[in-house]
Design a protein around this motif. Sequence first.
Motif, PDB file in Angstrom:
ATOM      1  N   VAL A 268       0.879  -1.182   0.166  1.00 56.35           N
ATOM      2  CA  VAL A 268       0.090  -0.094   0.001  1.00 56.35           C
ATOM      3  C   VAL A 268       1.023   1.328   0.175  1.00 56.35           C
ATOM      4  N   PHE A 298      -6.303  -0.430  -2.537  1.00 55.23           N
ATOM      5  CA  PHE A 298      -6.756  -1.258  -1.625  1.00 55.23           C
ATOM      6  C   PHE A 298      -7.380  -2.534  -2.437  1.00 55.23           C
ATOM      7  N   TYR A 456      -6.712  -1.298   8.260  1.00 53.83           N
ATOM      8  CA  TYR A 456      -7.028  -1.631   6.831  1.00 53.83           C
ATOM      9  C   TYR A 456      -6.000  -3.100   6.791  1.00 53.83           C
ATOM     10  N   PHE A 467     -13.123  -2.278   2.701  1.00 54.52           N
ATOM     11  CA  PHE A 467     -12.416  -0.995   3.156  1.00 54.52           C
ATOM     12  C   PHE A 467     -12.982   0.344   3.156  1.00 54.52           C
TER      13      PHE A 467
END
Length: 491
Positions: A268, A298, A456, A467
């Motif tokens: 990420v 995501f 997350y 998410f």
Amino acid sequence: MKKRAISTVILFSLLLSGVSCGSEGTSETTTKSQSDDTTVSDTTAEPTEYDLYPLPEKDMDGFELRFYNYDDTWLTWAINQLDAEEENGDRVNDAIYARNRRVESEYNAVITEITAANTNDNLKNQIMASDDSFDIAMLYDELVSGYFVDGLFDTWDSLPHLDTSRSWWNNDANEVFRINGKQFAAVGDFSLAMLSRGFVMLFNKDMQAKAGLDTNLYDLVRDSKWTFDEFASFSKNFVSDVNGDGVYDENDQYPITGAVKLVFGSMVTGAGVKYITTGDDGNPQFAIPGNTYAFNVFEKLYNIFNGSNLFYNVKKANVHDGSNEALELYGNQKNLFLGTSIMWIEKCRSYNFDMGIIPFPKYDEEQADYHVLVSGAGVATIPVTLPEDRRENVGILLDALCRDSQQNLLPTYKEVVLKTKYARDEDSAEMLDIIFDSLTYDLGLSVWPQDTYYRYMECYLKMNDNFSSVTDKIKNTVEKDISDLVSSLDK
């Protein structure tokens, strides 16, 4: 003015050369003098940053700078050391020893390091008891905000002769740890703690060769083509049900394994997503709500890994564990990639296969830069118990340590230790340059990970794509975290 002086010298030289054509008696001494004068004018050195921002000269009469720091009992995943009692042949230890003795000699001071297994175990009680037995406390980054909210830390503008925007301090980190001009924690070249916590990918070159794949991962990185899609396409070649029982477990082969927060977190961050950014008002803001790009990242990661067996979750209980098990699997050649910190590269030195080092991939080729996740180590803080009459000396000595480290300790760590002691080829050494230039800091990684980053990562632990709902659930908590810290700094 310098150009005009040079032009005058040249004109004078031409006039003399005209005389020499009609007279053979021109002396060699005169010619040499002209040449020397011109050389002096042309090589006037530009002032360095050290020249422009000098520290005062001062005899401190044995003043003792006291660090309160982690030993290597609990925080084993970063280089914590700030002092050395003697040289022992280890290049980092010896560089720290020599640095401290140089600074001590210059200022007639003493540098000491008080260590504990976990500074958080005693720090709060010591400050609340008005214990002023240490000057600078190294504290795990995600604990700093709580100490400020409790009124236990001071800001860095209280230290004279110290400017955290100078190059011997880590500007990328310090911009993150600065709110409306108030530095509430600092990262400088005097400590290798955060630098050694950058997360990279090691890959088994022998396993790749055995698979018959000639893809040059180094070239992909150089050409900005090391992306999520390229990672997924390449990694599929290394998913194997080794024993043929139809169940993927520790007996089989995978592209990558490790702690969920470090593997997926590095992906990420590698895509350039930040959980906390700075708003127009100069204050931190939760950057995920309404951020289409972040949700695309995501979702893409979820789609790549869901049901693909590209990642083996060694520790299914939480997002934190699995690094030690991943290291063992990598050593046994059960997975192609190992996501690990820069410090832990050393743990792979004994492996009897060839390996390389690269950064985690970008989102796509349009992304300008690589980003390397950094979090989870000690940062420097100032306890409110630091007496006023000690602050000038503390500021001078700490800045002097950073300046010396920039010239000596960091080159030793980067060039000598990593590039020759750990890296196994010139390409990996080049990759380390890219990695060091790409270290990325984020308040969501270092100060409020419990309420942002880790939440997350739980989606990837459970392999669901919730998410949006996670964002809705944590929004108020994150905004309160920010508000509490900003208010404490205003006070």
